[in-house]
Structure formats: C-alpha cells, structure tokens
Design a protein around this motif. Sequence first.
Motif, PDB file in Angstrom:
ATOM      1  N   GLU A  19     -23.471 -11.214 -12.275  1.00  0.00           N
ATOM      2  CA  GLU A  19     -24.421 -10.152 -12.597  1.00  0.00           C
ATOM      3  C   GLU A  19     -24.796 -10.133 -14.072  1.00  0.00           C
ATOM      4  O   GLU A  19     -25.696  -9.408 -14.472  1.00  0.00           O
ATOM      5  N   PHE A  20     -24.071 -10.918 -14.900  1.00  0.00           N
ATOM      6  CA  PHE A  20     -24.233 -10.804 -16.346  1.00  0.00           C
ATOM      7  C   PHE A  20     -24.865 -12.053 -16.952  1.00  0.00           C
ATOM      8  O   PHE A  20     -24.699 -13.163 -16.451  1.00  0.00           O
ATOM      9  N   TYR A  21     -25.556 -11.834 -18.062  1.00  0.00           N
ATOM     10  CA  TYR A  21     -26.141 -12.921 -18.834  1.00  0.00           C
ATOM     11  C   TYR A  21     -25.435 -12.956 -20.182  1.00  0.00           C
ATOM     12  O   TYR A  21     -25.286 -11.909 -20.831  1.00  0.00           O
ATOM     13  N   TYR A  22     -24.994 -14.141 -20.589  1.00  0.00           N
ATOM     14  CA  TYR A  22     -24.230 -14.280 -21.831  1.00  0.00           C
ATOM     15  C   TYR A  22     -25.173 -14.546 -22.999  1.00  0.00           C
ATOM     16  O   TYR A  22     -26.070 -15.369 -22.896  1.00  0.00           O
ATOM     17  N   TYR A  23     -24.960 -13.847 -24.102  1.00  0.00           N
ATOM     18  CA  TYR A  23     -25.876 -13.997 -25.230  1.00  0.00           C
ATOM     19  C   TYR A  23     -25.235 -14.654 -26.446  1.00  0.00           C
ATOM     20  O   TYR A  23     -25.926 -15.268 -27.245  1.00  0.00           O
ATOM     21  N   GLY A  24     -23.930 -14.504 -26.618  1.00  0.00           N
ATOM     22  CA  GLY A  24     -23.284 -15.109 -27.787  1.00  0.00           C
ATOM     23  C   GLY A  24     -22.505 -14.078 -28.583  1.00  0.00           C
ATOM     24  O   GLY A  24     -22.348 -12.934 -28.162  1.00  0.00           O
ATOM     25  N   ALA A  25     -22.037 -14.494 -29.751  1.00  0.00           N
ATOM     26  CA  ALA A  25     -21.199 -13.625 -30.582  1.00  0.00           C
ATOM     27  C   ALA A  25     -21.968 -12.371 -31.001  1.00  0.00           C
ATOM     28  O   ALA A  25     -23.200 -12.364 -31.019  1.00  0.00           O
ATOM     29  N   ASP A  26     -21.226 -11.315 -31.355  1.00  0.00           N
ATOM     30  CA  ASP A  26     -21.881 -10.040 -31.655  1.00  0.00           C
ATOM     31  C   ASP A  26     -22.483  -9.996 -33.058  1.00  0.00           C
ATOM     32  O   ASP A  26     -22.887  -8.933 -33.523  1.00  0.00           O
ATOM     33  N   ASP A  27     -22.557 -11.167 -33.740  1.00  0.00           N
ATOM     34  CA  ASP A  27     -23.201 -11.218 -35.066  1.00  0.00           C
ATOM     35  C   ASP A  27     -24.619 -10.660 -34.999  1.00  0.00           C
ATOM     36  O   ASP A  27     -25.132 -10.123 -35.979  1.00  0.00           O
ATOM     37  N   TYR A  28     -25.251 -10.791 -33.835  1.00  0.00           N
ATOM     38  CA  TYR A  28     -26.620 -10.301 -33.693  1.00  0.00           C
ATOM     39  C   TYR A  28     -26.725  -8.785 -33.852  1.00  0.00           C
ATOM     40  O   TYR A  28     -27.802  -8.247 -34.009  1.00  0.00           O
ATOM     41  N   LEU A  29     -25.582  -8.081 -33.787  1.00  0.00           N
ATOM     42  CA  LEU A  29     -25.614  -6.624 -33.987  1.00  0.00           C
ATOM     43  C   LEU A  29     -25.663  -6.266 -35.467  1.00  0.00           C
ATOM     44  O   LEU A  29     -25.869  -5.109 -35.823  1.00  0.00           O
ATOM     45  N   HIS A  30     -25.400  -7.258 -36.344  1.00  0.00           N
ATOM     46  CA  HIS A  30     -25.304  -6.964 -37.772  1.00  0.00           C
ATOM     47  C   HIS A  30     -26.447  -7.636 -38.516  1.00  0.00           C
ATOM     48  O   HIS A  30     -26.266  -8.617 -39.227  1.00  0.00           O
ATOM     49  N   ARG A  31     -27.636  -7.122 -38.321  1.00  0.00           N
ATOM     50  CA  ARG A  31     -28.830  -7.706 -38.932  1.00  0.00           C
ATOM     51  C   ARG A  31     -28.861  -7.363 -40.413  1.00  0.00           C
ATOM     52  O   ARG A  31     -28.711  -6.199 -40.787  1.00  0.00           O
ATOM     53  N   PRO A  32     -29.051  -8.374 -41.285  1.00  0.00           N
ATOM     54  CA  PRO A  32     -29.085  -8.083 -42.725  1.00  0.00           C
ATOM     55  C   PRO A  32     -30.338  -7.273 -43.090  1.00  0.00           C
ATOM     56  O   PRO A  32     -31.299  -7.240 -42.324  1.00  0.00           O
ATOM     57  N   ALA A  33     -30.310  -6.675 -44.264  1.00  0.00           N
ATOM     58  CA  ALA A  33     -31.488  -5.949 -44.754  1.00  0.00           C
ATOM     59  C   ALA A  33     -32.618  -6.955 -44.995  1.00  0.00           C
ATOM     60  O   ALA A  33     -32.353  -8.130 -45.260  1.00  0.00           O
TER      61      ALA A  33
END
Lengths: 179, 97
Positions: free
Chosen positions: B15-29
């Motif tokens: 049921e799930f799609y894998y996207y990768g490490a959670d680094d994408y949650l920490h977008r730089p300014a």
Amino acid sequence: MPELIAKTPLSGLWPVTHGALSLSEVVYDSILSLAPFAGQEKVLTKALKPLGLAFPAPNTLAVSGVARIVWTGRDQAFLINAPLATPSAAITDQSDGWAGLRLEGPMAAEALMRLVPIDLRSSAFPPGSAARAPLNHMNAVVMRLESGFEVMVFRSMARSAWTEIAETMQRVAARQALR
Amino acid sequence: MRLTCPLCGPRDRREFYYYGADDYLHRPAPDAPPAAWDDYLHNRDNPAGMLRDLWYHEAGCGQWLAVSRNTVSHDITAVECVAPLRPARKKAVRNED
C-alpha cells in the motif's frame, strides 16, 4: 438544452449471485467530499448536526436515515446522500466520480479479503467501520454496514472492480459447495 | 513487511510508496549556501542502524509518513504523519482573495 439520459457507472450489469453471496450496484444520490478548514471543525460539527451526523473518527462511518458520512482521510470525509452548505469546509461534489458496489452474504468478508489486504472479519471490522484500502490495485473505500459491505472505486474502474469481485465470489461459493 | 499507519492501522507494504531519507523535510532557506542545497538534494547517509525515511500511503489515506527504521534488524520503531510535524502555513496566504 436537450435532456440527456444519465447512466450509472455499472449500468447494463445485472446483480450477480453465487451461492449465498450477491453483488449489486449501489447508486448514491450525491457524494460530497468535506475537508474542514483549520480551526473550523466546531463550525462544521454544528452544520452536520441537523443531518444527525458528526465528523467521523478515522476508519469509521455513521448512518442517519439515507444520509451517511464516511472517513476517507486525514481531515477528510465523504458525505453521502445529503446536501450541505457551510463556509467551514472545502466541499467538493464527487457524485459522478465514484462507483458503488454492494456485496452481501454470510461469506462476504472472506470473499472480499481475497482482494483487500486487511482484516475484514466482523471481529476486526464490524458494521460502522470504513477503510481506505486497495482492492487488488484499485484505490477503494471499503464500508461495512449492517446489511453487508459496500465498496467505492473510481468510476473509471467500476467494471474491473465488478469483474474481480464477481470472479472471487464464484471461487468462494465453489469452495463452499465442496464442503 | 508491515507499517502501522497512524491513521489506518497496520497495513501491508504494497500500500506504500517509498520516497527516501527524511532529508527532504529539511529544506534549506532560499539564500542558503550551495553546499546546503547540495546536501539537501543529493547527499545521503547510508547508516547501518537507525534511519528515518519517508513513505507515502498511496493505497490508503494518502498521507506522507516518517518511518524510523533499523536497517540492520529491520525493526520499525515509529511511524508518524508528516503533515502535523510541519510548521503551520502562514495566515496571509488565505487572506489574499
């Protein structure tokens, strides 16, 4: 403007019966997607009160007469067979976007569990339960009512869902007949 | 493999799609140095042990989930909805119309 004849998603198909299982189309008068705006949940609750309904908890549904409200996601529910106007939620008319299939009979959960990978036995999924779950590869809304299961799939997949459920019913009924 | 969706309950991996490490949650300014953007877009750790990554509950509630997963023991220790972790959207956006 000429009057066009509206066809239901599964028009032309007759109800199917295999053993004690039966499959038929459910036609909903309307399906409204409700998504309360941030901080507006109380206002929405008030707007739903005259319908005898409240915003549902995850994985549940509630019925009041012909009206029904079904949880379909975080901060999202489908209001079925009832009108609603309120500034407290984003309301989207999805009436023509979904097909409804009703599966009834004592082995309905066993049949549906061959396609939906969650526990649908009445111990885990009693009447009043609802789930977003895949029906094979189709995104579906699975609902359990006192009378049996109802499954909603995207209208474009209506006939695939119908065929797959009907074939599964046949297999479950055949296995039952051998007992 | 099963993931316990905070909304839907225990569900099968399909049921799930894998996207990768959670680094994408920490977008730089926007004005962050190129090195920060390079890290954000391209550079990933590959730890033997705890890793936090993103999964999308595609065939279920449609939520992004942050999953704490041990790459050695395959233990899944936490599954959280990403949306409530995000800072609230600025009010000005809705008042424009």
